[in-house]
Design a protein around this motif. Structure first.
Motif, PDB file in Angstrom:
ATOM      1  N   ILE A 189       0.884  -1.346  -0.093  1.00  0.00           N
ATOM      2  CA  ILE A 189       0.091   0.178  -0.144  1.00  0.00           C
ATOM      3  C   ILE A 189       0.867   1.360  -0.110  1.00  0.00           C
ATOM      4  CG2 ILE A 189      -1.547   1.449   1.355  1.00  0.00           C
ATOM      5  CD1 ILE A 189      -2.812  -1.454   2.402  1.00  0.00           C
ATOM      6  N   ARG A 190       1.954   1.196   0.968  1.00  0.00           N
ATOM      7  CA  ARG A 190       2.946   2.366   0.977  1.00  0.00           C
ATOM      8  C   ARG A 190       3.593   2.551  -0.607  1.00  0.00           C
ATOM      9  NH1 ARG A 190       1.947   5.596   4.619  1.00  0.00           N
ATOM     10  NH2 ARG A 190       1.723   4.523   6.540  1.00  0.00           N
ATOM     11  N   THR A 191       3.804   1.732  -1.244  1.00  0.00           N
ATOM     12  CA  THR A 191       4.225   1.697  -2.605  1.00  0.00           C
ATOM     13  C   THR A 191       3.282   2.322  -3.430  1.00  0.00           C
ATOM     14  OG1 THR A 191       5.493  -0.470  -2.608  1.00  0.00           O
ATOM     15  CG2 THR A 191       5.345   0.651  -4.684  1.00  0.00           C
ATOM     16  N   ALA A 192       1.955   2.075  -3.430  1.00  0.00           N
ATOM     17  CA  ALA A 192       0.832   2.522  -4.272  1.00  0.00           C
ATOM     18  C   ALA A 192       0.635   4.084  -3.669  1.00  0.00           C
ATOM     19  CB  ALA A 192      -0.409   1.842  -3.722  1.00  0.00           C
ATOM     20  N   LEU A 193       0.900   4.425  -2.561  1.00  0.00           N
ATOM     21  CA  LEU A 193       0.834   5.821  -2.083  1.00  0.00           C
ATOM     22  C   LEU A 193       2.038   6.539  -2.567  1.00  0.00           C
ATOM     23  CD1 LEU A 193      -0.273   5.146   1.921  1.00  0.00           C
ATOM     24  CD2 LEU A 193      -1.687   5.983  -0.030  1.00  0.00           C
ATOM     25  N   LYS A 224       3.512   9.974   5.087  1.00  0.00           N
ATOM     26  CA  LYS A 224       2.445  10.752   5.836  1.00  0.00           C
ATOM     27  C   LYS A 224       1.055  10.283   5.535  1.00  0.00           C
ATOM     28  CE  LYS A 224       5.770  14.419   6.931  1.00  0.00           C
ATOM     29  NZ  LYS A 224       6.647  14.741   5.706  1.00  0.00           N
ATOM     30  N   LYS A 225       0.843   9.651   4.282  1.00  0.00           N
ATOM     31  CA  LYS A 225      -0.420   9.553   3.936  1.00  0.00           C
ATOM     32  C   LYS A 225      -1.013   8.478   4.851  1.00  0.00           C
ATOM     33  CE  LYS A 225       0.401  10.772  -1.014  1.00  0.00           C
ATOM     34  NZ  LYS A 225       0.414  10.369  -2.402  1.00  0.00           N
ATOM     35  N   GLY A 253      -4.832   4.766   1.882  1.00  0.00           N
ATOM     36  CA  GLY A 253      -4.733   3.341   1.938  1.00  0.00           C
ATOM     37  C   GLY A 253      -5.676   2.784   2.792  1.00  0.00           C
ATOM     38  N   ILE A 254      -6.235   1.389   2.485  1.00  0.00           N
ATOM     39  CA  ILE A 254      -7.034   0.784   3.304  1.00  0.00           C
ATOM     40  C   ILE A 254      -6.513  -0.693   3.626  1.00  0.00           C
ATOM     41  CG2 ILE A 254      -9.312  -0.438   3.797  1.00  0.00           C
ATOM     42  CD1 ILE A 254     -10.575   1.963   2.400  1.00  0.00           C
ATOM     43  N   HIS A 255      -6.198  -1.147   4.527  1.00  0.00           N
ATOM     44  CA  HIS A 255      -5.343  -2.383   4.776  1.00  0.00           C
ATOM     45  C   HIS A 255      -6.470  -3.530   5.332  1.00  0.00           C
ATOM     46  CE1 HIS A 255      -2.674  -5.212   7.244  1.00  0.00           C
ATOM     47  NE2 HIS A 255      -2.864  -5.956   5.984  1.00  0.00           N
ATOM     48  N   VAL A 256      -6.818  -4.342   4.555  1.00  0.00           N
ATOM     49  CA  VAL A 256      -7.808  -5.397   5.151  1.00  0.00           C
ATOM     50  C   VAL A 256      -6.985  -6.580   5.888  1.00  0.00           C
ATOM     51  CG1 VAL A 256      -9.802  -6.825   4.601  1.00  0.00           C
ATOM     52  CG2 VAL A 256      -9.571  -4.858   3.271  1.00  0.00           C
ATOM     53  N   GLU A 257      -6.925  -6.538   7.311  1.00  0.00           N
ATOM     54  CA  GLU A 257      -6.162  -7.370   7.568  1.00  0.00           C
ATOM     55  C   GLU A 257      -6.788  -8.954   7.513  1.00  0.00           C
ATOM     56  OE1 GLU A 257      -3.838  -6.651  11.064  1.00  0.00           O
ATOM     57  OE2 GLU A 257      -2.740  -7.959  10.436  1.00  0.00           O
ATOM     58  N   VAL A 258      -5.855  -9.894   6.971  1.00  0.00           N
ATOM     59  CA  VAL A 258      -6.202 -11.301   6.824  1.00  0.00           C
ATOM     60  C   VAL A 258      -4.859 -11.893   6.993  1.00  0.00           C
ATOM     61  CG1 VAL A 258      -7.213 -13.008   5.556  1.00  0.00           C
ATOM     62  CG2 VAL A 258      -8.011 -10.697   5.321  1.00  0.00           C
ATOM     63  N   SER A 259      -4.889 -12.770   8.182  1.00  0.00           N
ATOM     64  CA  SER A 259      -3.575 -13.410   8.094  1.00  0.00           C
ATOM     65  C   SER A 259      -3.378 -14.823   8.528  1.00  0.00           C
ATOM     66  CB  SER A 259      -2.659 -12.665   9.258  1.00  0.00           C
ATOM     67  OG  SER A 259      -3.304 -12.284  10.317  1.00  0.00           O
ATOM     68  N   GLY A 260      -2.389 -15.410   8.621  1.00  0.00           N
ATOM     69  CA  GLY A 260      -2.321 -16.993   9.023  1.00  0.00           C
ATOM     70  C   GLY A 260      -3.013 -17.828   7.958  1.00  0.00           C
ATOM     71  N   LYS A 261      -3.799 -18.787   8.695  1.00  0.00           N
ATOM     72  CA  LYS A 261      -4.644 -19.710   8.000  1.00  0.00           C
ATOM     73  C   LYS A 261      -5.650 -19.010   7.067  1.00  0.00           C
ATOM     74  CE  LYS A 261      -3.651 -24.128   8.496  1.00  0.00           C
ATOM     75  NZ  LYS A 261      -2.633 -23.969   7.653  1.00  0.00           N
ATOM     76  N   ASP A 262      -6.274 -18.116   7.520  1.00  0.00           N
ATOM     77  CA  ASP A 262      -7.358 -17.229   6.652  1.00  0.00           C
ATOM     78  C   ASP A 262      -6.570 -16.956   5.391  1.00  0.00           C
ATOM     79  OD1 ASP A 262      -9.183 -15.824   9.429  1.00  0.00           O
ATOM     80  OD2 ASP A 262      -9.385 -17.813   8.432  1.00  0.00           O
ATOM     81  N   TYR A 263      -5.494 -16.453   5.319  1.00  0.00           N
ATOM     82  CA  TYR A 263      -4.794 -15.714   4.302  1.00  0.00           C
ATOM     83  C   TYR A 263      -4.377 -16.882   3.127  1.00  0.00           C
ATOM     84  CZ  TYR A 263      -1.885 -12.896   1.329  1.00  0.00           C
ATOM     85  OH  TYR A 263      -1.264 -12.212   0.222  1.00  0.00           O
TER      86      TYR A 263
END
Lengths: 509, 253
Positions: B73-77, B201-202, B84-94
């Motif tokens: 997301i930082r690269t996109a910014l 800063k975004k 940016g919006i980070h939708v947190e999905v981690s571990g097994k769910d990811y």
């Protein structure tokens, strides 16, 4: 259209590649061969060596088999021309041994029958030292490409002289190691040749010279005797360090068949920055501050000028990350922790842009982007070939005067040449000064040489920083070495190769 | 001016050699360099160009994944997105996150943020699914312009040239619309230093699929992941007769 995404990308954004010596694969603009060396340099006379005959060929064929003895002129062509298309021999015999024993038997035979030999690795040398001048037999190490051992703990690699540098790097990656040197020719150059020329490259700044990294060498002398100095030990002070005879002597004292090298750990974090600056002084300022503020993580510091990058962007269609600037800096960091390194780098870049030393730039740690940016530096030599003829020089100058050679030569040559520019390892004070023209011109050559060497000598620099002497520079060694030193070199040559069969006409005046 | 949502995915960098895990459960990702999916870079680039032409007002970059997705997301910014919006999905769910989940997530965010255009890369280089754009359009009941190699924006509609097997197809879609970017749409810019600094800063907002009312329970199980078969070496034949014999033997003639 359904397709493998990655495959699509590969086609449009080619990864940095080695430069193949074969003409068939090069796809260059003009495949014209250079003049035969003996015609362009008529003052060089063929030595008192035997001429290859059927008996000689029979011996080689019996020893190596039909397939490993090339005798057809068209097969031998690529072995006869150097990468820069400056010189061309007319050898009609290429030998491809697979073992040190075979190399020993070949040299013993050639020594006995007074046949001249031109040892050859990847044929990426830039001083005409890797190809025959007349009809010397080419001894190619390309088939001696085995890795003998890699020790994960000590980081010591033992391998044969024909191993390609990039291949070694890839194999070492599996062990968490990397080669201590890196150069644009990595896809083709062989470690035996690298050692024989004491190659420098892009990371000398951080990992030092081959003089320090090579722990041991196995070489074959002119008379066929195998000299085993292949100790793979970091510390071994038992008598004279004979391996140094072969490091940088460009095949004149022996053929390097095996190497033991100290390899550093592969870094966890690599970052690459590409910056645009207004003047050469800005580059020096950036370098001074980078050494201070990035210190231990700085692994490479290179400089490119506008004309050099113009060649890569124009001929090879490589894209620049930023707009046009008169000068560019490319620096790389390597470390063990990406977060730490990024913090240092970003702070450095904020400051150096904040005060206007650097006008613009980009920084990345993504392998695909780093490769694309390195192309802008590593493919410059290849790009120049598309101009026509390349007059290439490799000198070390005091840093303050690093770029002065380009300014002075621009005045001397004016608009009679296509390009007059410089780029290189500013971190080591080593500039690759280059002039390109559409075709070779004796007049232009006279206006460059020996002036460029006199200029270098006056500033107490080196007339050949890393490329070596080869065929093009023996008459200029005296600009950088004393008479006593040159005399001793000649004595050593007589001792190691009394008949002078190894790489004649080269290295020594 | 349109509000644009761009979906960006964190994938293994395309210059890195992929290695399959010895237990065949997947590919090795630990310690391997990741970057933004190249087709998503093209999507961001297109959005930024629209903004530069004053055809877009705000660009929102969205990524679904673990904490490291924020780097993408930082690269996109840094390339020009505004927030940016980070939708947190981690571990097994990811590991079992699929386009069907992502499309519902993007659709919900698109509605929340009242966007007029959703642009994503045509496919990710890790799974090559090529489904997210299509599914997102279906969930939103919006028109879709996939494999876009040219986008022209009018007042309330866009004209898109699509790369299809038969050649190029040009279509018109009313806004709001979902677009998927193909390779030749544009050449993405490098993020330059001033923009990299500004991007720090975004704002990046953090949400979970639950916040968006999306169920990310796995719909598939990965049975095994294997290397492609090793290519057999060729055989050199002495003459044409032998070639014909071999071809007949193999049932090719």
């Amino acid at each position: 259209m359904l397709s493998r995404g990655v495959k699509q990308l590969g086609r449009l954004r080619p990864c940095s590649q080695g430069i193949l010596p074969s003409f068939a694969c090069r796809g260059f603009a003009s495949p014209t061969l250079p003049e035969l060396t003996k015609d362009r340099y008529p003052h060089v006379k063929r030595g008192e060596f035997a001429k290859l005959d059927q008996n000689h060929l029979k011996f080689f064929r019996d020893l190596l088999g039909e397939n490993r003895v090339l005798n057809d002129p068209s097969d031998c062509e690529i072995y006869n021309v150097d990468w820069n298309r400056n010189v061309r021999g007319y050898s009609d015999c290429v030998l491809k041994p697979k073992t040190t024993q075979e190399v020993s038997q070949i040299l013993s035979f050639c020594n006995e029958h007074r046949l001249a030999v031109s040892p050859q690795g990847g044929n990426t040398g830039l001083v005409g030292g890797s190809v025959p001048v007349f009809d010397e037999i080419v001894l190619s190490l390309s088939l001696m490409n085995n890795i003998i051992s890699v020790d994960d703990t000590s980081g010591i690699l033992v391998c044969e002289g024909g191993c390609v540098l990039e291949y070694l790097d890839e194999q070492l990656a599996n062990h968490g190691l990397m080669m201590p040197l890196d150069l644009g020719a990595k896809g083709s150059c062989q470690i035996g040749g690298n050692v024989s020329t004491n190659a420098g490259g892009l990371r000398l700044l951080r990992y030092g010279n081959l003089q320090g990294n090579v722990l041991g060498i196995e070489a074959v002398k002119a008379n066929g005797e195998i000299l085993d100095c292949l100790s793979a030990l970091k510390k071994d002070n038992t008598g004279f360090h004979l391996k140094h005879l072969f490091i940088g002597s460009e095949g004149a004292l022996g053929v390097v068949t095996k190497v033991a090298i100290q390899c550093p750990a592969k870094p966890q974090a690599v970052n690459l920055a590409f910056l645009g600056v207004k003047s050469f002084d800005n580059i020096l300022t950036t370098f001074r501050r980078a050494k201070r503020e990035l210190g231990e993580i700085l692994s490479s510091f290179e400089m490119i000028d506008e004309q050099s990058i113009g060649a890569v962007m124009g001929h090879l269609k490589v894209k620049s990350p930023i707009d046009n600037h008169p000068f560019y800096v490319l620096f790389e960091t390597q470390g063990s922790n990406d977060a730490h390194d990024q913090e240092k780098i970003h702070r450095f870049l904020e400051n150096i842009m904040g005060d206007g030393t650097v006008l613009d730039g980009t920084v990345t740690n993504e392998p695909s982007k780093m490769r694309a940016i390195w192309d802008l530096r590593e493919r410059i030599a290849e790009a120049f070939l598309h101009d026509g003829y390349v007059f290439k020089y490799d000198i070390t100058l005091p840093l303050e005067k690093f770029y002065s050679i380009v300014d002075v030569m621009r005045e001397r040559l004016g608009s009679d040449v296509l390009r007059c520019c410089g780029y290189g390892h500013i971190g080591d004070g080593n500039i690759h000064f280059t002039v390109t023209t559409k075709e070779f011109s004796k007049d232009i050559l006279k206006r460059i040489e020996p002036f460029v060497y006199e200029f270098t000598s006056e500033l107490k620099g080196s007339i050949s920083a890393e490329h070596g002497i080869g065929f093009r520079k023996p008459q200029y060694i005296h600009y950088s070495k004393s008479d006593a030193a040159i005399h001793l070199m000649k004595e050593l040559k007589k001792l190691m190769d009394p008949k002078g069969i190894l790489n004649p006409y080269k290295v020594l005046p | 001016m349109a509000r644009v949502l761009v979906g960006v995915k964190r994938v293994i960098d395309y210059a890195v050699k992929i290695r399959v895990k010895p237990d065949k459960s997947g590919v090795v990702t630990d310690g391997v360099k990741h970057s933004m999916n190249p087709f998503d870079e093209i999507a961001i680039e297109e959005a930024v160009r629209l903004k530069e032409k004053k055809l877009a007002s705000e660009i929102i970059a969205v990524s679904c994944g673990p904490t490291q997705s924020q780097e993408v997301i930082r690269t996109a910014l840094a390339m020009g997105a505004d927030k940016g919006i980070h939708v947190e999905v981690s571990g097994k769910d990811y590991e079992t996150l699929q386009p069907i989940h992502v499309s519902k997530i993007l659709a919900k965010i698109a509605q929340n943020e009242k966007v007029d255009m959703v642009i994503v890369g045509k496919q990710a280089i890790d799974d090559d699914s090529n489904q997210t754009a299509q599914m997102t359009a279906a969930v939103l009941d919006w028109p879709q312009a996939t494999f876009a190699s040219k986008v022209e924006k009018g007042d309330k509609e866009i004209t898109v040239t699509r790369e299809v097997d038969g050649g190029l197809e040009t279509i018109k879609c009313k806004l709001p619309v979902v677009i998927s970017a193909d390779l030749r749409l544009n050449e993405p810019r490098y993020a330059t230093l001033p923009n990299i600094m500004k991007a720090k800063k975004k704002p990046i907002a953090k949400v979970t699929p639950k916040d968006l009312g999306v169920d990310v329970s796995p719909r598939i199980t990965v049975v095994s992941v294997e290397d492609p078969p090793v290519r057999e070496p060729g055989v050199i034949l002495p003459d044409v007769d032998a070639l014909v014999a071999k071809l007949k033997e193999g049932g090719h003639v």
